[in-house]
Design an enzyme around this catalytic site. Sequence first.
Site, mmCIF file in Angstrom:
data_model
loop_
_atom_site.group_PDB
_atom_site.id
_atom_site.type_symbol
_atom_site.label_atom_id
_atom_site.label_comp_id
_atom_site.label_asym_id
_atom_site.label_seq_id
_atom_site.Cartn_x
_atom_site.Cartn_y
_atom_site.Cartn_z
ATOM 1 N N ILE A 161 11.489 -6.561 9.110
ATOM 2 C CA ILE A 161 11.903 -5.311 8.917
ATOM 3 C C ILE A 161 10.912 -4.381 8.688
ATOM 4 O O ILE A 161 10.782 -3.184 9.417
ATOM 5 C CB ILE A 161 12.925 -5.369 7.881
ATOM 6 C CG1 ILE A 161 14.350 -6.036 8.082
ATOM 7 C CG2 ILE A 161 13.337 -3.839 7.488
ATOM 8 C CD1 ILE A 161 15.479 -5.969 6.983
ATOM 9 N N ALA A 162 9.767 -4.823 7.915
ATOM 10 C CA ALA A 162 8.867 -3.795 7.672
ATOM 11 C C ALA A 162 7.469 -4.437 7.289
ATOM 12 O O ALA A 162 7.410 -5.636 7.097
ATOM 13 C CB ALA A 162 9.348 -2.773 6.466
ATOM 14 N N GLN A 163 6.442 -3.734 7.251
ATOM 15 C CA GLN A 163 5.424 -4.030 6.985
ATOM 16 C C GLN A 163 4.498 -3.089 6.054
ATOM 17 O O GLN A 163 5.053 -2.036 6.095
ATOM 18 C CB GLN A 163 4.338 -4.358 8.180
ATOM 19 C CG GLN A 163 3.952 -3.279 9.115
ATOM 20 C CD GLN A 163 3.266 -3.511 10.233
ATOM 21 O OE1 GLN A 163 3.675 -4.305 11.161
ATOM 22 N NE2 GLN A 163 1.908 -3.224 10.321
ATOM 23 N N VAL A 164 3.563 -3.535 5.100
ATOM 24 C CA VAL A 164 3.065 -2.913 4.184
ATOM 25 C C VAL A 164 1.279 -2.660 4.341
ATOM 26 O O VAL A 164 0.744 -3.621 4.793
ATOM 27 C CB VAL A 164 3.158 -3.529 2.922
ATOM 28 C CG1 VAL A 164 2.941 -2.764 1.346
ATOM 29 C CG2 VAL A 164 4.928 -3.889 2.497
ATOM 30 N N ILE A 194 -1.062 -5.637 4.447
ATOM 31 C CA ILE A 194 -1.435 -6.440 3.459
ATOM 32 C C ILE A 194 -0.114 -7.412 3.337
ATOM 33 O O ILE A 194 -0.241 -8.536 2.580
ATOM 34 C CB ILE A 194 -1.603 -5.770 2.039
ATOM 35 C CG1 ILE A 194 -0.435 -4.835 1.633
ATOM 36 C CG2 ILE A 194 -2.909 -5.252 2.094
ATOM 37 C CD1 ILE A 194 -0.564 -4.459 0.257
ATOM 38 N N ALA A 195 0.830 -6.985 4.112
ATOM 39 C CA ALA A 195 2.246 -7.926 4.109
ATOM 40 C C ALA A 195 2.820 -7.546 5.101
ATOM 41 O O ALA A 195 3.000 -6.443 5.514
ATOM 42 C CB ALA A 195 3.058 -7.846 2.741
ATOM 43 N N ASP A 199 15.679 -10.699 -5.207
ATOM 44 C CA ASP A 199 14.554 -11.743 -4.655
ATOM 45 C C ASP A 199 13.251 -11.802 -5.443
ATOM 46 O O ASP A 199 12.092 -11.629 -5.281
ATOM 47 C CB ASP A 199 14.015 -11.070 -3.417
ATOM 48 C CG ASP A 199 13.123 -12.077 -2.691
ATOM 49 O OD1 ASP A 199 13.357 -13.296 -2.736
ATOM 50 O OD2 ASP A 199 12.604 -11.677 -1.503
ATOM 51 N N LYS A 245 5.140 1.059 2.627
ATOM 52 C CA LYS A 245 6.189 0.112 3.213
ATOM 53 C C LYS A 245 6.809 0.785 4.443
ATOM 54 O O LYS A 245 7.517 1.986 4.444
ATOM 55 C CB LYS A 245 7.261 -0.260 2.234
ATOM 56 C CG LYS A 245 7.936 -1.364 2.867
ATOM 57 C CD LYS A 245 8.970 -1.850 1.975
ATOM 58 C CE LYS A 245 9.965 -3.177 2.351
ATOM 59 N NZ LYS A 245 10.923 -3.864 1.213
ATOM 60 N N ALA A 280 6.879 -8.546 7.257
ATOM 61 C CA ALA A 280 8.017 -9.209 7.437
ATOM 62 C C ALA A 280 8.760 -8.768 8.699
ATOM 63 O O ALA A 280 8.191 -7.938 9.274
ATOM 64 C CB ALA A 280 8.958 -9.332 6.309
#
Length: 561
Positions: free
Chosen positions: A142-145, A137-138, A294, A159, A140
């Site tokens: 460093i990581a994905q979710v 669903i997301a 953030d 995550k 980046a």
Amino acid sequence: MLRIVNINRNVRSIRRYRQIITVLGGYGLGHLLEYLNFGQVVDFSRRVFRPRSAKAEHLTPPERLRLALEELGTTFIKLGQLLSTRADIIPASFVQELAHLQDKIPCLPFEEIKAQIEHELGVPLGQRFLYVEREAIAGASIAQVHRARLITGEDVVVKVRRPGVVEAVETDIDILMGVALLLERHMARSDIYDPVGVVREFSYTIRREMDLTREGHAIEKIRDNFKGDPNLYFPKVYWEATAKGVLTTEYVGGIKVSDTCAIEAAGLDRREIARRGARAFLKMVLEHGFFHGDPHPGNVLIFKDNVICLLDFGMVGRLDPAVKRYLTDVLVAVINRDVEGLAHIIVEAGDAGETVNMQALKKALAEFMDSYLEIPLKEIEVGRMLLEFIDLISTHRIKVHPDLTMLVKVLVVVEGMGRKLDPDFDMVGHLRPFLEREFREQRSPGRLFREAEQGLEGYLTLARNLPRDIREILNKINRNKFRIDLEHRGLDRFSKELDRSANRLCLSLIIAALLIGSSIAMQGNRGPMLWGFPAFAFFGYSCAGIVGVWWMVAILRSGRL
């Protein structure tokens, strides 16, 4: 075994250096290498690399840098994001452009993510989850979710840190530290910009961000700070399904704070949401000293009854008591328009060099305050005002605390969300009660007594250690082991230029000697002949011509006539 690991790491570094040089050269940023005295590399890049496309040739330097950082991947994207909060060390045009860095890359296949989850948790996926959705669903750098459901039935989000990202980041940190050391040697006023300190701060930040258990602890710490506050909600962390490379938290659904139409359709109060958000953020900063780093609109959800939920605590900021006091004093002086007091606060609390011109600083501060003189307090954008303030003092070679620069950037985002929710949003009005409370607390008898007690303890420790330190110095002097190190900064570039000039002078003398000797040999008409000319003269002229042409080409390519 350790030697093999070091060899592999060095090989990775060499490959990465080559990739970095290729990308920088492709975007016309080879002059950055030249600044670090990589003269030969620059000459090579000028011959080999060209701007990547016709479009790149028409981009501004900040745009080229942003695109280059995005192409270089995780570490450099995160470095650019850090630099976008450091208006004290890079120009405003670069700060604005780096704020647009895109930390989005294609998501990895589910099979790799599944293997990573099992590796981090140390058990098969089915022992923790009923299922994990295959589509992220997301995502980046460093990581994905992924959405998932625990075997106990709770809906969660997982995550997952990308495989291999830690090794890649560590290689880049080694390279960045080498570049920072070069900058420290060759850059003017490196003591103010502190490139090594910036890289250390960055490496500390990104290593913490890659350890997802720290994000879980940050969520719980901020939740504890707001314990009993019904206006805020924080997702639960499921520690049985969490490790350094995996973070499992409660799935929450709500309305994005940027979707004002949906907020109104749900019957929620936009002004109340703005007020609660501002109070929560200011409480994090001025009371707790630990804040979300953030809080962009995608990380803020709204529930029923105007409850605010914060997501993604991978980046957090900390303000120690000294920095909080500095921030409070600065804001009070700005609101009261106290130029004299503000100048002394900056010099005393900031890391100012000996060359700070107090008169010029006071004049600049007066002009800065005059620009806000006719603006009503409720219309002042505190975040942008502080950005201008940081830019101002950095031009006077005064260092700013890194967490303070992060705070200012976050404040700009929070204030922007508040004004979108409520056109009459007044950050100064929300800020004033906190400043007054903090100001009273700083000058309360209890606080003054504690500070006096701490100061006395410091002097007592100094007095207790002084005889030992003096004795150690005298012993070193008696043993002829007392040494004073002097470091000459900025002479490396001069010495290299001197060597280059000496080499050119020697080469000129050699060419002149060859020409003179060949001319004498030509007049003598002795020795072996070649095409009717003395062979020695012909050989001497040829060598002088070849060396001279090679020398001129080298000078023209270097750009230094």
